[in-house]
Scaffold this motif. Structure first.
Motif, short mmCIF file in Angstrom:
data_model
loop_
_atom_site.label_atom_id
_atom_site.label_comp_id
_atom_site.label_asym_id
_atom_site.label_seq_id
_atom_site.Cartn_x
_atom_site.Cartn_y
_atom_site.Cartn_z
N THR A 7 1.88 -9.43 20.28
CA THR A 7 2.37 -8.20 19.56
C THR A 7 3.91 -8.22 19.40
OG1 THR A 7 0.72 -7.05 20.77
CG2 THR A 7 2.71 -5.67 19.83
N VAL A 8 4.32 -8.14 18.37
CA VAL A 8 5.74 -8.11 17.80
C VAL A 8 6.11 -6.58 17.46
CG1 VAL A 8 7.56 -9.10 16.40
CG2 VAL A 8 5.42 -10.52 16.75
N THR A 9 7.16 -6.23 18.26
CA THR A 9 7.66 -4.81 18.10
C THR A 9 9.19 -4.88 17.65
OG1 THR A 9 6.45 -4.32 20.19
CG2 THR A 9 8.09 -2.63 19.32
N ASN A 10 9.26 -4.13 16.39
CA ASN A 10 10.41 -4.26 15.68
C ASN A 10 11.27 -2.88 16.29
OD1 ASN A 10 12.78 -3.86 14.28
ND2 ASN A 10 11.70 -4.05 12.39
N ASP A 11 12.22 -3.12 17.25
CA ASP A 11 13.24 -2.22 17.91
C ASP A 11 14.56 -2.12 17.12
OD1 ASP A 11 11.37 -1.40 19.75
OD2 ASP A 11 11.68 -3.07 20.88
N ASP A 12 14.49 -2.75 16.03
CA ASP A 12 15.90 -2.81 15.09
C ASP A 12 15.72 -1.72 14.07
OD1 ASP A 12 18.34 -3.92 14.70
OD2 ASP A 12 17.63 -5.95 14.71
N THR A 13 17.13 -1.76 13.60
CA THR A 13 17.21 -0.80 12.32
C THR A 13 16.96 -1.20 11.03
OG1 THR A 13 19.42 -1.49 11.89
CG2 THR A 13 19.17 0.40 13.66
N THR A 14 16.25 -2.55 10.79
CA THR A 14 15.87 -2.90 9.57
C THR A 14 14.49 -3.75 9.51
OG1 THR A 14 16.62 -4.09 7.48
CG2 THR A 14 17.21 -4.92 9.56
N THR A 15 13.93 -3.88 8.65
CA THR A 15 12.34 -4.68 8.51
C THR A 15 12.76 -6.02 9.02
OG1 THR A 15 11.68 -3.11 6.98
CG2 THR A 15 10.65 -5.21 7.10
N HIS A 16 11.72 -6.83 9.59
CA HIS A 16 11.80 -8.10 10.21
C HIS A 16 10.57 -8.77 10.00
CE1 HIS A 16 16.05 -8.21 11.70
NE2 HIS A 16 15.53 -7.09 12.25
N THR A 17 10.45 -10.09 10.09
CA THR A 17 9.06 -10.73 10.09
C THR A 17 9.13 -11.79 11.36
OG1 THR A 17 9.47 -12.61 8.73
CG2 THR A 17 8.78 -10.74 7.59
N MET A 18 8.02 -12.37 11.72
CA MET A 18 7.87 -13.38 12.81
C MET A 18 6.88 -14.49 11.99
SD MET A 18 7.22 -13.39 16.73
CE MET A 18 6.84 -14.99 17.47
N THR A 19 7.45 -15.45 11.44
CA THR A 19 6.56 -16.32 10.60
C THR A 19 6.87 -17.82 11.16
OG1 THR A 19 6.96 -14.75 8.93
CG2 THR A 19 5.95 -16.75 8.13
N ALA A 20 5.80 -18.37 11.18
CA ALA A 20 5.79 -19.64 11.51
C ALA A 20 6.51 -20.58 10.22
CB ALA A 20 4.38 -20.26 11.55
N THR A 21 7.36 -21.55 10.40
CA THR A 21 8.10 -22.11 9.59
C THR A 21 7.48 -23.27 8.74
OG1 THR A 21 9.26 -23.35 11.19
CG2 THR A 21 10.34 -21.38 10.33
N LYS A 22 6.31 -23.72 9.60
CA LYS A 22 5.59 -25.10 9.16
C LYS A 22 4.23 -24.53 9.01
CE LYS A 22 8.51 -28.33 10.92
NZ LYS A 22 8.92 -29.33 12.02
N GLY A 23 3.66 -24.87 7.88
CA GLY A 23 2.16 -24.26 7.57
C GLY A 23 2.03 -22.73 7.54
N LYS A 24 0.84 -22.39 7.96
CA LYS A 24 0.64 -20.85 7.96
C LYS A 24 -0.08 -20.35 9.40
CE LYS A 24 0.21 -20.63 3.01
NZ LYS A 24 -0.42 -20.03 1.80
N ALA A 25 0.70 -21.06 10.45
CA ALA A 25 0.04 -20.64 11.77
C ALA A 25 0.09 -19.39 12.07
CB ALA A 25 0.77 -21.55 12.70
#
Length: 151
Positions: free
Chosen positions: A93-111
């Motif tokens: 689970t990735v929770t965005n406690d920041d003030t702007t939109t973010h992602t958490m994305t694997a940089t190699k492939g589409k893991a």
């Protein structure tokens, strides 16, 4: 003198035409949904309130993280923890406690890819089933990086 107005009626007609043209031009600067320059009692929805989308079927967005699993939080443009370790197939689970939109994305492939996570929202994804190190970043802010270790 190139323009000579001889009667008061001519001056009045020219002034009335100028007012009519400027009123028409100004009316074009506003639209009925509040997105233009005019006043509106119903402002457009700010981007931060638009629900997040997901680009992978294994990711889902919500306001609350589910019970159990591993949680990564995003605050001050940093992943915390930046280098989590999880079991194969674990729920992350990735929770965005920041003030702007973010992602958490694997940089190699589409893991894995959470898609956009709006401020105050969360997204979940299933960790890869194959053990290994999976570098990731925020696709919106590529300087935000980390590594998800699956073992």
């Amino acid at each position: 003198m190139p323009f000579s107005f001889r009667t008061g009626r001519t001056r009045f007609a020219v002034a009335a035409a100028a007012i009519a043209l400027s009123s028409t031009a100004l009316a074009g600067c506003s639209d009925s949904d509040g997105g233009g320059g005019g006043d509106s009692s119903a402002p457009a929805t700010p981007p931060s309130l638009i629900p997040p989308t997901t680009s992978q079927p294994s990711a889902s967005a919500s306001s609350r993280p589910p019970a159990g699993g591993t949680t990564v939080s995003i605050k001050d443009f940093k992943f915390r923890p930046a280098d989590p370790t999880v079991a194969p197939g674990a729920t992350v689970t990735v929770t965005n406690d920041d003030t702007t939109t973010h992602t958490m994305t694997a940089t190699k492939g589409k893991a894995f890819d959470t898609g956009d996570i709006a401020p105050g929202k969360s997204a979940t994804f299933t960790a890869p089933s194959k053990a290994g190190a999976y570098p990731y970043d925020c696709t919106i802010h590529p300087f935000m990086t980390g590594t998800l270790t699956v073992k």
